[in-house]
Scaffold this motif. Structure first.
Motif, PDB file in Angstrom:
ATOM      1  N   LEU A 173       0.840  -1.191   0.000  1.00 48.35           N
ATOM      2  CA  LEU A 173       0.000   0.000   0.000  1.00 48.35           C
ATOM      3  C   LEU A 173       0.882   1.251   0.000  1.00 48.35           C
ATOM      4  O   LEU A 173       2.026   1.227   0.472  1.00 48.35           O
ATOM      5  N   PRO A 174       0.377   2.364  -0.550  1.00 51.79           N
ATOM      6  CA  PRO A 174       1.181   3.583  -0.597  1.00 51.79           C
ATOM      7  C   PRO A 174       1.487   4.107   0.804  1.00 51.79           C
ATOM      8  O   PRO A 174       0.716   3.871   1.745  1.00 51.79           O
ATOM      9  N   PRO A 175       2.593   4.815   0.969  1.00 51.44           N
ATOM     10  CA  PRO A 175       2.931   5.361   2.294  1.00 51.44           C
ATOM     11  C   PRO A 175       1.926   6.421   2.720  1.00 51.44           C
ATOM     12  O   PRO A 175       1.182   6.965   1.904  1.00 51.44           O
ATOM     13  N   LEU A 176       1.929   6.709   4.012  1.00 54.37           N
ATOM     14  CA  LEU A 176       0.994   7.681   4.562  1.00 54.37           C
ATOM     15  C   LEU A 176       1.125   9.035   3.885  1.00 54.37           C
ATOM     16  O   LEU A 176       0.132   9.738   3.658  1.00 54.37           O
ATOM     17  N   SER A 177       2.358   9.405   3.543  1.00 51.14           N
ATOM     18  CA  SER A 177       2.600  10.721   2.943  1.00 51.14           C
ATOM     19  C   SER A 177       1.965  10.870   1.568  1.00 51.14           C
ATOM     20  O   SER A 177       1.733  11.993   1.110  1.00 51.14           O
ATOM     21  N   ALA A 178       1.671   9.746   0.908  1.00 48.24           N
ATOM     22  CA  ALA A 178       1.098   9.806  -0.441  1.00 48.24           C
ATOM     23  C   ALA A 178      -0.423   9.711  -0.425  1.00 48.24           C
ATOM     24  O   ALA A 178      -1.049   9.637  -1.478  1.00 48.24           O
ATOM     25  N   THR A 179      -1.027   9.699   0.771  1.00 47.31           N
ATOM     26  CA  THR A 179      -2.476   9.565   0.880  1.00 47.31           C
ATOM     27  C   THR A 179      -3.037  10.677   1.751  1.00 47.31           C
ATOM     28  O   THR A 179      -2.292  11.463   2.343  1.00 47.31           O
ATOM     29  N   CYS A 180      -4.344  10.719   1.852  1.00 45.51           N
ATOM     30  CA  CYS A 180      -5.018  11.736   2.661  1.00 45.51           C
ATOM     31  C   CYS A 180      -5.778  11.050   3.786  1.00 45.51           C
ATOM     32  O   CYS A 180      -6.641  10.194   3.528  1.00 45.51           O
ATOM     33  N   LEU A 181      -5.470  11.418   5.033  1.00 42.41           N
ATOM     34  CA  LEU A 181      -6.202  10.869   6.166  1.00 42.41           C
ATOM     35  C   LEU A 181      -7.619  11.423   6.187  1.00 42.41           C
ATOM     36  O   LEU A 181      -7.847  12.595   5.876  1.00 42.41           O
ATOM     37  N   LEU A 182      -8.562  10.575   6.550  1.00 40.32           N
ATOM     38  CA  LEU A 182      -9.965  10.973   6.555  1.00 40.32           C
ATOM     39  C   LEU A 182     -10.425  11.216   7.985  1.00 40.32           C
ATOM     40  O   LEU A 182     -10.444  10.281   8.795  1.00 40.32           O
ATOM     41  N   PRO A 183     -10.793  12.439   8.337  1.00 38.33           N
ATOM     42  CA  PRO A 183     -11.280  12.703   9.699  1.00 38.33           C
ATOM     43  C   PRO A 183     -12.561  11.915   9.968  1.00 38.33           C
ATOM     44  O   PRO A 183     -13.471  11.866   9.139  1.00 38.33           O
TER      45      PRO A 183
END
Length: 333
Positions: A173-183
């Motif tokens: 899976l892509p690293p955290l930096s390449a995705t958007c966290l969902l509140p």
């Protein structure tokens, strides 16, 4: 306490069945199957049907009314997913439902969302506009516009047993930096809900193959009488009914409690009911059941696929065993 469906719930379920009978009848299902899903990036994804389901509130069912939703709960969502499983509606329905309110456009059916809980098989990745990632404590999303999903997730296509569910294997899976966290996206809660809604689809499939078996047993004649008059066929159909009703009770109960062990048990029982009922339905149909023109094989293939999604039987059994052992330890103490 009365666990029976109330009038509003029965009306909701009947309304969804009528909508699917009109918008996704058997003829449309067979037409989609003839496309030979795995060879087409859009196979199994009917954007018009998606928007119609969105307009009917299928995806936004549990969103508050002030946010454009229907304001209902998980028990009502289970009833709708049961009907979707009965009709073999293709596509990442569970991911879309979970993404409603988290990913813009998902609630309306305007944006296609698939989901992963970790490395493994991703369905409809070629057609997805976003990928919901539920591998951690918080949900996150990766944008995959214009069919870039396989490239973004470095995935490779694999042959799918279900002609309407193209698959890609994702190794990382892509690293955290390449995705958007969902509140507000609680990963554990969403994974539990995904397993339960998948179980509801399995339940719908198990009930549909029961109906198909009984219908065929009543109409097919041998030696001058319906084959349903023979005790062996009656026993097959009776076992199918028992499996389906046990699974129904478990799925409905889990939608109220939403304890992890209850969801694991519901998924385990619904998987068994879907797969074994499809096999017994094929047996009742005899040689006709093995033909491409019969729908039995489509239910069996989809049941095999769903069995491996969100909670496999092995994982569900381990969770239940751990819960039982924890209970024994508590009692001993």
């Amino acid at each position: 306490m009365d666990f029976r469906l109330d009038d509003d719930q029965r009306a909701l379920q009947a309304g969804m069945r009528q909508l699917l009978e009109r918008s996704f009848p058997r003829e449309r299902l067979r037409e989609a199957v003839e496309v030979q899903g795995g060879k087409d990036a859009e196979a199994g994804v009917d954007r018009a049907l998606w928007r119609e389901l969105g307009g009917a509130g299928f995806f936004a069912l549990r969103l508050p009314e002030e946010d454009g939703g229907v304001g209902l709960g998980l028990p009502e969502a289970v009833l709708l997913f049961e009907e979707a499983g009965r009709a073999l509606v293709p596509g990442p329905l569970v991911a879309m439902h979970l993404a409603a309110g988290l990913v813009p456009g998902a609630a309306e059916g305007a944006r296609m969302v698939t989901a992963l809980a970790g490395p493994g098989m991703a369905e409809h990745l070629d057609a997805a506009d976003s990928v919901l990632l539920l591998d951690g404590a918080k949900a996150r999303v990766s944008a995959t516009d214009e069919g870039t999903g396989p490239r973004v997730l470095a995935a490779r296509p694999v042959q799918s047993v279900d002609p309407l569910t193209p698959l890609h294997e994702v190794h990382r899976l892509p690293p955290l930096s390449a995705t958007c966290l969902l509140p507000g996206g609680d990963g554990e809660r969403l994974r539990n809900e995904a397993a339960l809604l998948t179980a509801a689809q399995q339940l719908g499939s198990a009930l549909r193959t029961l109906d198909l078996a009984v219908l065929h047993a009543r109409s097919r004649r041998q030696f001058g009488r319906p084959i349903g008059a023979f005790q062996a066929v009656q026993h097959l159909c009776a076992r199918m009914l028992v499996r389906a009703e046990i699974a129904r009770s478990s799925v409905y109960a889990a939608s109220l409690a939403m304890a992890a062990c209850d969801v694991a048990g519901a998924k385990l029982l619904a998987d068994e009911a879907a797969v074994r009922n499809a096999r017994d339905c094929l047996q009742v149909h005899g040689g006709m059941g093995f033909t491409w023109d019969a729908d039995v094989h489509l239910h069996l293939k989809r049941a095999w696929l769903r069995r491996e999604q969100w909670r496999t039987p092995a994982v569900a059994e381990e969770e239940l065993a751990a819960e039982l052992l924890a209970g024994d330890a508590y009692g001993a103490a």
